[in-house]
Design a protein around this motif. Structure first.
Motif, PDB file in Angstrom:
ATOM      1  N   VAL A 393       7.883  16.515  12.713  1.00 45.37           N
ATOM      2  CA  VAL A 393       7.283  15.648  13.387  1.00 45.37           C
ATOM      3  C   VAL A 393       8.182  14.073  14.365  1.00 45.37           C
ATOM      4  O   VAL A 393       8.607  13.638  13.973  1.00 45.37           O
ATOM      5  N   ALA A 394       8.826  14.796  15.762  1.00 46.79           N
ATOM      6  CA  ALA A 394       8.907  14.191  16.912  1.00 46.79           C
ATOM      7  C   ALA A 394       8.152  13.835  18.077  1.00 46.79           C
ATOM      8  O   ALA A 394       6.998  13.629  18.180  1.00 46.79           O
ATOM      9  N   ASP A 395       8.182  12.255  17.837  1.00 53.85           N
ATOM     10  CA  ASP A 395       7.301  11.581  19.289  1.00 53.85           C
ATOM     11  C   ASP A 395       8.255   9.881  19.511  1.00 53.85           C
ATOM     12  O   ASP A 395       9.434  10.061  19.785  1.00 53.85           O
ATOM     13  N   THR A 396       7.820   9.812  20.786  1.00 53.46           N
ATOM     14  CA  THR A 396       8.281   9.086  21.704  1.00 53.46           C
ATOM     15  C   THR A 396       7.951   8.011  21.585  1.00 53.46           C
ATOM     16  O   THR A 396       7.888   6.847  22.332  1.00 53.46           O
ATOM     17  N   GLY A 397       8.295   7.263  20.541  1.00 53.61           N
ATOM     18  CA  GLY A 397       7.357   5.249  20.311  1.00 53.61           C
ATOM     19  C   GLY A 397       8.495   4.692  19.843  1.00 53.61           C
ATOM     20  O   GLY A 397       9.954   5.017  21.133  1.00 53.61           O
ATOM     21  N   ALA A 398       8.254   3.551  19.761  1.00 57.15           N
ATOM     22  CA  ALA A 398       9.192   2.392  19.518  1.00 57.15           C
ATOM     23  C   ALA A 398      10.675   3.529  19.152  1.00 57.15           C
ATOM     24  O   ALA A 398      11.624   2.105  18.814  1.00 57.15           O
ATOM     25  N   GLY A 399      10.434   3.684  17.862  1.00 59.69           N
ATOM     26  CA  GLY A 399      11.228   3.814  16.721  1.00 59.69           C
ATOM     27  C   GLY A 399      11.348   2.868  16.016  1.00 59.69           C
ATOM     28  O   GLY A 399      11.352   1.759  15.727  1.00 59.69           O
ATOM     29  N   MET A 400      12.429   2.914  14.901  1.00 54.37           N
ATOM     30  CA  MET A 400      12.760   2.735  13.941  1.00 54.37           C
ATOM     31  C   MET A 400      14.793   2.459  13.598  1.00 54.37           C
ATOM     32  O   MET A 400      15.342   3.584  14.367  1.00 54.37           O
ATOM     33  N   SER A 401      14.863   0.919  14.043  1.00 57.41           N
ATOM     34  CA  SER A 401      16.660   0.863  13.620  1.00 57.41           C
ATOM     35  C   SER A 401      17.200   1.318  12.360  1.00 57.41           C
ATOM     36  O   SER A 401      16.101   1.953  11.230  1.00 57.41           O
ATOM     37  N   ARG A 402      18.399   1.244  12.472  1.00 54.18           N
ATOM     38  CA  ARG A 402      18.884   1.786  10.790  1.00 54.18           C
ATOM     39  C   ARG A 402      18.351   0.978   9.500  1.00 54.18           C
ATOM     40  O   ARG A 402      18.331   1.578   8.351  1.00 54.18           O
ATOM     41  N   SER A 403      18.276  -0.369   9.995  1.00 49.54           N
ATOM     42  CA  SER A 403      18.325  -1.006   8.788  1.00 49.54           C
ATOM     43  C   SER A 403      17.031  -0.626   8.489  1.00 49.54           C
ATOM     44  O   SER A 403      16.548  -0.227   6.925  1.00 49.54           O
ATOM     45  N   GLN A 404      15.816  -0.335   9.348  1.00 45.97           N
ATOM     46  CA  GLN A 404      14.416  -0.254   8.901  1.00 45.97           C
ATOM     47  C   GLN A 404      14.130   1.464   7.887  1.00 45.97           C
ATOM     48  O   GLN A 404      13.331   1.459   6.831  1.00 45.97           O
ATOM     49  N   LEU A 405      15.324   2.153   8.130  1.00 43.93           N
ATOM     50  CA  LEU A 405      15.341   3.576   7.959  1.00 43.93           C
ATOM     51  C   LEU A 405      15.654   3.715   6.187  1.00 43.93           C
ATOM     52  O   LEU A 405      15.196   4.187   5.287  1.00 43.93           O
ATOM     53  N   ALA A 406      16.713   2.739   6.617  1.00 40.05           N
ATOM     54  CA  ALA A 406      17.338   2.481   5.036  1.00 40.05           C
ATOM     55  C   ALA A 406      16.506   1.954   3.765  1.00 40.05           C
ATOM     56  O   ALA A 406      16.628   1.862   2.748  1.00 40.05           O
ATOM     57  N   MET A 407      15.248   0.510   4.433  1.00 35.90           N
ATOM     58  CA  MET A 407      15.131   0.628   3.477  1.00 35.90           C
ATOM     59  C   MET A 407      13.633   1.023   3.512  1.00 35.90           C
ATOM     60  O   MET A 407      13.426   1.314   2.017  1.00 35.90           O
ATOM     61  N   ILE A 408      13.093   1.884   3.927  1.00 41.77           N
ATOM     62  CA  ILE A 408      12.616   3.836   4.240  1.00 41.77           C
ATOM     63  C   ILE A 408      13.048   4.590   2.723  1.00 41.77           C
ATOM     64  O   ILE A 408      12.582   4.425   1.563  1.00 41.77           O
ATOM     65  N   PHE A 409      14.060   4.586   3.226  1.00 40.58           N
ATOM     66  CA  PHE A 409      15.034   5.976   2.805  1.00 40.58           C
ATOM     67  C   PHE A 409      15.350   5.491   1.482  1.00 40.58           C
ATOM     68  O   PHE A 409      15.659   6.448   0.342  1.00 40.58           O
ATOM     69  N   GLY A 410      16.391   4.721   1.803  1.00 40.13           N
ATOM     70  CA  GLY A 410      17.747   4.451   0.703  1.00 40.13           C
ATOM     71  C   GLY A 410      16.932   3.368  -0.611  1.00 40.13           C
ATOM     72  O   GLY A 410      17.218   3.395  -1.762  1.00 40.13           O
ATOM     73  N   ARG A 411      15.816   2.844   0.074  1.00 36.41           N
ATOM     74  CA  ARG A 411      15.154   1.578  -1.271  1.00 36.41           C
ATOM     75  C   ARG A 411      13.065   2.174  -1.956  1.00 36.41           C
ATOM     76  O   ARG A 411      13.499   1.468  -2.619  1.00 36.41           O
ATOM     77  N   GLY A 412      12.740   3.245  -0.738  1.00 35.95           N
ATOM     78  CA  GLY A 412      11.971   3.519  -1.048  1.00 35.95           C
ATOM     79  C   GLY A 412      10.624   2.512  -0.613  1.00 35.95           C
ATOM     80  O   GLY A 412       9.702   2.957  -1.992  1.00 35.95           O
ATOM     81  N   ARG A 413      10.613   1.841   0.051  1.00 39.11           N
ATOM     82  CA  ARG A 413       9.662   0.230  -0.327  1.00 39.11           C
ATOM     83  C   ARG A 413       8.892   0.724   1.173  1.00 39.11           C
ATOM     84  O   ARG A 413       9.232   1.605   1.641  1.00 39.11           O
ATOM     85  N   VAL A 414       8.000   0.140   0.365  1.00 37.70           N
ATOM     86  CA  VAL A 414       6.626  -0.049   1.468  1.00 37.70           C
ATOM     87  C   VAL A 414       6.176  -0.828   2.170  1.00 37.70           C
ATOM     88  O   VAL A 414       6.302  -1.655   1.455  1.00 37.70           O
ATOM     89  N   CYS A 415       6.370  -0.456   3.932  1.00 39.73           N
ATOM     90  CA  CYS A 415       6.518  -1.568   4.654  1.00 39.73           C
ATOM     91  C   CYS A 415       4.777  -1.755   4.629  1.00 39.73           C
ATOM     92  O   CYS A 415       4.076  -0.571   5.241  1.00 39.73           O
ATOM     93  N   GLY A 416       4.988  -2.811   5.815  1.00 39.17           N
ATOM     94  CA  GLY A 416       3.663  -3.349   5.822  1.00 39.17           C
ATOM     95  C   GLY A 416       3.514  -2.959   7.563  1.00 39.17           C
ATOM     96  O   GLY A 416       4.538  -2.724   8.130  1.00 39.17           O
TER      97      GLY A 416
END
Length: 470
Positions: A393-416
């Protein structure tokens, strides 16, 4: 002493439990069981070591006294230690099963009898004609006293049973010798030395008791916290279940009524608006399902049920559900299906659809211009008869930074809100792992995001009966 052993009784464990305050019966029983487990393990594990140490002492005593009495003493000690090992092995088994002995008086009597028998060798050494006999006897007795004070501290009764006879021998041997021989009063310095040992040793023993009490308090606090957490988790699960039961039925009725209105609508504009209502209702149903599934995932109650399904139909149905929302935001919505995708694979279609639904919901939500592209491809697996499906699933949205990806995949954090994907992505990560697949992402700020969900699955030619996998 080396033969007095280690022990603890349940009803006299005030030294260990003194600072714990008022505990309920279950906690008190658990504390007694833990104490007896520690005692049993110590007795069983060091039986052979005590036997070997006392054997060395017996050999030294034979050369000191000049006859075989120490050998006879050691022969009896072998039976005592082996019996002690068997007794406490049984105590250990019951304590590990949560059933500590209700009556510990026999253990107290047994410990006192062992101490008396073991200290008898000290008396033999003391009254031998060997010049350093008194020194050897006192070293032996002091070693036994240190052992008893360190290992029997969990119980006042067992401490007295093990250390009491040892202290009596330590102070009584010089007094008896002085009374019998009428020797120089300086011989009573042995008594003074024994009193000094007790004077310095008792504070150390009390500090060990305080340390044990602090540890017991900490263990009791951890147990209370676990019970509180379990009660809170049960209350949360009950609340989520009630919420689902209360909202799911009217929501299903609302979606069904909107579908009926859409089919009966006369104008294309009315059908489009009603389709938006239907799509919004389906998203709300998904959110309700996500809450329920998250609770079941956390409790380990969610299971994967596989059966033959067409992955192309799954992708098409998910895309169709979001087409009205994409049109409202003037977004292009594409579906690319590779030609070599199998027509039938054995998967949990509901959970795969749920993962794709969450990924596409995030893509449409956070994309303001351009479009979203869904790709489905398949590659042969290293295992014959299996294939690796990959949904992108690919989009042309704003994207995410590496730190956001790390929080989601590295720590399994649920973001608000405003911090990236939230509950849906968290559930998708867990579902992908539960199905044996992988969920990955590539993203750059200002360049959009691409989430890929890969799953290895058997290729089937015909439908089979459903099976359940953990």
């Amino acid at each position: 002493m080396l033969t007095s052993g280690q022990g603890c009784d349940g009803h006299t464990g005030g030294a260990l439990m003194g600072g714990m305050g008022t505990l309920d019966a279950q906690q008190t029983r658990a504390g007694r069981a833990r104490a007896m487990v520690a005692v049993g393990r110590a007795r069983v594990s060091n039986a052979m070591l005590r036997l070997a140490a006392c054997g060395v002492v017996a050999l030294v005593a034979i050369s000191a006294v000049g006859h075989a009495w120490p050998l006879l003493w050691f022969a009896g000690l072998i039976a005592v230690i082996l019996a002690d090992r068997a007794i406490f092995a049984r105590v250990l088994a019951k304590a590990e099963a949560g059933e500590p002995p209700a009556r510990t008086a026999p253990l107290v009597a047994w410990t006192a009898a062992q101490s008396l028998y073991g200290n008898f060798l000290g008396a033999v050494l003391w009254f031998s004609t060997y010049l350093p006999g008194e020194t050897l006897a006192m070293m032996y007795v002091l070693g036994g006293l240190a052992n008893a004070a360190a290992t029997l501290r969990y119980s006042h009764a067992l401490s007295i049973a093990g250390a009491g006879p040892t202290i009596a021998f330590m102070l009584g041997l010089p007094l008896v010798d002085y009374a019998l021989s009428g020797a120089n009063p300086t011989d009573l310095l042995q008594v003074v030395a024994g009193l000094l040992v007790l004077g310095f040793g008792i504070p150390l023993w009390r500090s060990l008791l305080a340390s044990d009490a602090a540890q017991a308090q900490a263990e009791a606090a951890v147990l209370r916290e676990r019970q509180t957490a379990a009660a809170a988790a049960a209350a949360k699960s009950d609340m989520i279940q009630r919420m689902n039961d209360e909202l799911r039925t009217p929501m299903a009725a609302l979606v069904g009524a909107a579908e009926h209105l859409r089919r009966a609508a006369a104008s294309p504009q009315a059908r489009a608006h009603i389709a938006t209502i239907v799509q919004a209702g389906e998203v709300l149903q998904l959110v309700l399902g996500d809450f329920s599934d998250l609770d079941r995932l956390e409790n380990g109650q969610l299971r994967i049920e596989t059966k033959p399904a067409d992955p192309r139909d799954i992708a098409r149905s998910v895309v169709a559900a979001f087409r009205p929302a994409a049109q409202d935001k003037h977004l292009e919505l594409f579906l690319d299906v590779a030609a070599h995708v199998p027509a039938q694979v054995e998967i949990d279609a509901l959970r795969v659809r749920q993962v794709l639904f969450n990924l596409l919901a995030n893509a449409v939500r956070y994309t303001t211009h351009g479009g979203v592209r869904i790709g489905l491809s398949a590659e042969p697996s290293e295992i014959e008869g299996r294939t690796v499906l990959t949904f992108v699933v690919a989009d042309t949205g704003a994207g995410m930074s590496r730190s956001q990806l790390a929080m989601i995949f590295g720590r399994g954090r649920v973001c608000g809100e405003g911090e990236g994907p939230g509950l849906g992505l968290s559930i998708s990560l867990r579902l992908a792992k539960l199905m044996g697949g992988q969920l990955q992402a590539r993203s750059e700020l200002g360049e959009g995001s691409a989430f890929s969900f890969s799953l290895e699955t058997p290729v089937v030619a015909a439908a089979r009966a459903p099976r359940t996998a953990a």
